[in-house]
Write a protein that holds these residues in place. Structure first.
Motif, PDB file in Angstrom:
ATOM      1  N   ALA A 236    -102.191 148.071  15.056  1.00 49.02           N
ATOM      2  CA  ALA A 236    -101.261 147.347  15.921  1.00 49.02           C
ATOM      3  C   ALA A 236    -101.529 145.854  15.801  1.00 49.02           C
ATOM      4  CB  ALA A 236    -101.442 147.785  17.373  1.00 49.02           C
ATOM      5  N   GLU A 237    -100.472 145.096  15.592  1.00 46.74           N
ATOM      6  CA  GLU A 237    -100.616 143.646  15.496  1.00 46.74           C
ATOM      7  C   GLU A 237    -100.303 143.023  16.843  1.00 46.74           C
ATOM      8  OE1 GLU A 237     -98.304 142.129  12.301  1.00 46.74           O
ATOM      9  OE2 GLU A 237     -99.078 143.592  10.876  1.00 46.74           O
ATOM     10  N   ARG A 238    -101.022 141.967  17.146  1.00 46.61           N
ATOM     11  CA  ARG A 238    -100.779 141.273  18.401  1.00 46.61           C
ATOM     12  C   ARG A 238     -99.422 140.573  18.368  1.00 46.61           C
ATOM     13  NH1 ARG A 238    -104.633 140.388  22.195  1.00 46.61           N
ATOM     14  NH2 ARG A 238    -106.684 141.167  21.671  1.00 46.61           N
ATOM     15  N   VAL A 239     -98.703 140.688  19.438  1.00 46.57           N
ATOM     16  CA  VAL A 239     -97.421 140.009  19.562  1.00 46.57           C
ATOM     17  C   VAL A 239     -97.703 138.657  20.216  1.00 46.57           C
ATOM     18  CG1 VAL A 239     -95.131 140.093  20.604  1.00 46.57           C
ATOM     19  CG2 VAL A 239     -96.214 142.189  19.789  1.00 46.57           C
ATOM     20  N   PRO A 240     -97.320 137.572  19.546  1.00 42.14           N
ATOM     21  CA  PRO A 240     -97.611 136.267  20.138  1.00 42.14           C
ATOM     22  C   PRO A 240     -96.819 136.068  21.427  1.00 42.14           C
ATOM     23  CG  PRO A 240     -96.247 136.014  18.181  1.00 42.14           C
ATOM     24  CD  PRO A 240     -96.630 137.465  18.277  1.00 42.14           C
ATOM     25  N   ARG A 241     -97.478 135.469  22.395  1.00 42.02           N
ATOM     26  CA  ARG A 241     -96.807 135.189  23.661  1.00 42.02           C
ATOM     27  C   ARG A 241     -96.118 133.839  23.562  1.00 42.02           C
ATOM     28  NH1 ARG A 241     -99.689 136.907  29.113  1.00 42.02           N
ATOM     29  NH2 ARG A 241     -99.391 139.126  28.841  1.00 42.02           N
TER      30      ARG A 241
END
Length: 56
Positions: free
Chosen positions: A44-49
């Motif tokens: 899972a890749e982090r979703v940028p905020r």
């Protein structure tokens, strides 16, 4: 504690087979992960905020 109960009252043959299969599947998954590594498509890749949208 569970092993003590199994010594006193052993599980049936079908339960023994089921337990062995579950343990075998878990060990097989661990071995594949250890030998081949974790696949990239499962990471899972982090979703940028970004900036949050607020109501006016």
């Amino acid at each position: 504690m569970r092993m003590l109960l199994w010594v006193r009252h052993p599980p049936s043959r079908n339960q023994q087979i089921a337990i062995a299969l579950i343990c075998g599947i878990g060990i097989a998954f661990a071995a594949v992960e250890y030998l081949a590594g974790w696949p990239d498509w499962l990471t899972a890749e982090r979703v940028p905020r970004g900036p949050r949208i607020t109501a006016p």
